[in-house]
Design an enzyme around this catalytic site. Structure first.
Site, PDB file in Angstrom:
ATOM      1  N   ASP A   1       0.881  -1.175   0.000  1.00 25.49           N
ATOM      2  CA  ASP A   1       0.000   0.000   0.000  1.00 25.49           C
ATOM      3  C   ASP A   1       0.917   1.223   0.000  1.00 25.49           C
ATOM      4  O   ASP A   1       2.130   1.099  -0.235  1.00 25.49           O
ATOM      5  CB  ASP A   1      -0.955  -0.028   1.214  1.00 25.49           C
ATOM      6  CG  ASP A   1      -2.307   0.605   0.893  1.00 25.49           C
ATOM      7  OD1 ASP A   1      -2.315   1.767   0.463  1.00 25.49           O
ATOM      8  OD2 ASP A   1      -3.335  -0.059   1.064  1.00 25.49           O
TER       9      ASP A   1
ATOM     10  N   HIS B   1      -2.962   2.746  -4.768  1.00 26.16           N
ATOM     11  CA  HIS B   1      -2.287   2.398  -3.501  1.00 26.16           C
ATOM     12  C   HIS B   1      -0.876   1.870  -3.765  1.00 26.16           C
ATOM     13  O   HIS B   1      -0.417   0.940  -3.096  1.00 26.16           O
ATOM     14  CB  HIS B   1      -3.113   1.372  -2.714  1.00 26.16           C
ATOM     15  CG  HIS B   1      -4.382   1.949  -2.163  1.00 26.16           C
ATOM     16  ND1 HIS B   1      -4.439   2.735  -1.038  1.00 26.16           N
ATOM     17  CD2 HIS B   1      -5.665   1.908  -2.628  1.00 26.16           C
ATOM     18  CE1 HIS B   1      -5.687   3.126  -0.809  1.00 26.16           C
ATOM     19  NE2 HIS B   1      -6.454   2.648  -1.775  1.00 26.16           N
TER      20      HIS B   1
ATOM     21  N   GLU C   1     -10.262   2.502  -5.083  1.00 27.73           N
ATOM     22  CA  GLU C   1     -10.004   3.942  -4.961  1.00 27.73           C
ATOM     23  C   GLU C   1      -9.005   4.478  -5.990  1.00 27.73           C
ATOM     24  O   GLU C   1      -8.305   5.458  -5.723  1.00 27.73           O
ATOM     25  CB  GLU C   1      -9.504   4.253  -3.543  1.00 27.73           C
ATOM     26  CG  GLU C   1     -10.511   3.843  -2.481  1.00 27.73           C
ATOM     27  CD  GLU C   1     -10.004   3.960  -1.043  1.00 27.73           C
ATOM     28  OE1 GLU C   1     -10.805   4.314  -0.183  1.00 27.73           O
ATOM     29  OE2 GLU C   1      -8.820   3.666  -0.788  1.00 27.73           O
TER      30      GLU C   1
HETATM   31  C1  ACM Z   1     -10.693  -0.106   1.134  1.00 27.82           C
HETATM   32  O1  ACM Z   1     -11.096   0.110   2.288  1.00 27.82           O
HETATM   33  N1  ACM Z   1     -10.061   0.843   0.444  1.00 27.82           N
HETATM   34  C2  ACM Z   1     -10.885  -1.391   0.490  1.00 27.82           C
END
Ligand code: ACM
Length: 509
Positions: free
Chosen positions: A180, A241, A299
């Site tokens: 991440d 991410h 996202e």
């Molecule tokens: C998430 O909480 N971005 C999967």
């Protein structure tokens, strides 16, 4: 004695020997239990079973509490006979002279032995379990927990302790969020900077020394999980991410935004494609038996604003006549998923990816956006297998009590124990009747979980409620009973070194 009182006394005697014992406080509550007042009592067990791996599980689980002096393998006069079933279940038949245990999938041997272990907890002394039958089937095949290792790193000892706790609760999937923005936590031999550079820092301290799992660590944890009946889903999050990887190899970055710098991989560059496929090939060798790999896909729009300026994206959009960045993202996700399809049973993705028309048979979607029930509906309509892990009530980084200060809330809502236990029935009509629900999962994101003590505080006792919701049929769920059963399990979690929240002070960091 006159005849009538004699008959009454005789009947009372017969009834006592047939009496059903009160159902013991097993957790998760089994789905079918019939126990009598008789017991099987032993100081040692002789076990007949097919394989050394089976025997190792029997020995480890049944000696864990130190009440049996010996567990030996023997085909002559066994007191515990282990055999296989063709169903997704386990069955125990306990008689005064011995125990028959039969199980279907591997994790059900762990479940059956854990049931025996929990039954023996109630004995006043020695190793003793009530006679009768338990024929149990979990409600869901996927009973999971996700741990975010990027924001704050747990490490090998903490993960093993967690896996021990998961086995005790009959959870069978560990979703390992290894990459991440704050840090990349898995060694990849072909790209050493992913860990020499990408593993430096964490969410609260960008100067923290590198923390990550070496490939030997990963293999050790995979074997540890397998012995506990737990499958690992590794997650390599893309194309968003990606900031930690981009710090190590900026040549593969697709840029980010002011708030999310260097957030994405370049979704259209051939070299980025090759880089990611190399990484995924090493991941496959480290998790040789895992059916599912998770590719994230969440996202992405947070950080795609530079995509239109990238020459590779410009060319792709022109060639394919794309007009939206969504199409660029969709192409990236589909191609990566197609690439993995021959070597993994399914590719996991967060629920946003349902809009990309991925092949349902090869895709496992994780519904996390509790504020977007339409996402769940779409996923159900398209026929995807779905894991339910909505923020409310299954994100354990949300506070668990209204008085707690540290942790997330969403429009005043948080993730209380009772709400987890009431899930997924509490979804009501939000859960489409046609949804193919593979199971439930709790997710622990670790922005506010700096220490192991805080991770324990956030995870326990809530993981007990998740375990019961994932295992036990709704008609058998009873919250006051669950709380009583929790009280018998918690000392055993504490014996593992875990520190569940017990209504005392908040562990804020
Ligand atoms: C998430 O909480 N971005 C999967």
């Amino acid at each position: 004695m006159p005849l009538r009182p004699r008959i009454v006394a005789l009947l009372a005697c017969v009834c006592a020997s047939l009496a059903f014992a009160a159902e013991p406080l097993l957790l998760p509550r089994p789905n079918a239990v019939e126990l009598t007042a008789e017991t099987f009592t032993a100081t040692e067990l002789t076990v007949s079973c097919e394989s050394g791996a089976e025997f190792a599980k029997v020995q480890r689980i049944l000696t864990a509490d130190g009440k049996l002096t010996q567990v030996r393998r023997s085909e002559t006069n066994p007191t515990l006979r282990v055999s296989r079933l063709k169903t997704s279940a386990y069955a125990l038949r306990i008689q005064p002279k011995g125990i028959d245990l039969a199980y279907g999938p591997e994790d059900q041997l762990n479940a059956a032995l854990t049931t025996l272990r929990q039954l023996a907890w109630a004995a006043q002394s020695g190793w003793s379990v009530p006679c009768g039958t338990i024929s149990d089937t979990p409600r869901y095949g996927h009973r999971g927990f996700m741990l975010d290792e990027s924001r704050h790193f747990t490490g090998k000892a903490g993960v093993k302790r967690l896996l021990d706790a998961m086995e005790l609760l009959k959870l069978n999937v560990f979703h390992w969020h290894l990459t991440d923005e704050p840090g990349w936590r898995i060694e990849i031999k072909k790209y050493p900077k992913l860990t020499t550079t990408g593993a430096l820092g964490n969410y609260t301290d960008k100067d923290a020394p590198a923390t990550f799992y070496t490939q030997d660590d990963v293999r050790e944890i995979v074997a540890y999980a397998e012995a506990r009946g737990i499958t690992i889903i590794p997650e390599i999050d893309m194309p968003g991410h990606a900031a930690a990887a981009n710090r190590a190899y900026p040549e593969f970055s697709g840029g980010g935004s002011k708030k999310y710098p260097d957030f994405t991989f370049n979704p259209a560059k051939a070299e980025t494609d090759a880089f990611l496929k190399d990484i995924l090939a090493e991941v496959r060798t480290l998790f040789p038996k895992s059916p599912v790999i998770h590719l994230g896909g969440d996202e992405v729009h947070f950080g795609w604003e530079q995509w239109p300026k990238l020459p590779e994206v410009q060319k792709l959009m022109a060639d394919e006549k794309f007009t939206k960045l969504d199409e660029v993202e969709g192409r990236f996700v589909r191609r990566m998923a197609d690439h993995l399809a021959p070597t993994w049973t399914q590719v996991g993705l967060w629920d946003e990816a349902s809009r990309f028309n991925l092949p349902p048979a090869k895709t496992l979607l994780f519904w996390w956006r509790h504020d977007k029930p339409q996402g769940l509906k779409d996923a159900a309509e398209k026929g995807y297998d779905i894991v339910l892990c909505p923020r409310i009530p299954l994100y354990f980084d949300f506070v668990q009590d209204g008085t707690h200060k540290s942790g997330r809330r969403w429009a005043g809502k948080f993730a209380e124990l009772a709400a987890i236990h009431a899930f997924p029935e509490s979804l009501g009509a939000t859960l489409p009747a046609n949804a193919k629900i593979r199971g439930l999962q709790a997710n622990l994101w670790t922005e506010t979980a700096v220490t192991q003590e805080r991770r324990d505080f956030l995870t326990f006792p809530r993981l007990l409620a998740l375990a019961e919701s994932a295992w036990t049929q709704p008609a058998r769920k009873d919250f006051p009973r669950f709380q009583q059963a929790s009280a018998t399990v918690i000392p055993h979690l504490e014996a593992l070194g875990l520190k569940p929240w017990k209504g005392d002070a908040e562990v804020a960091k």
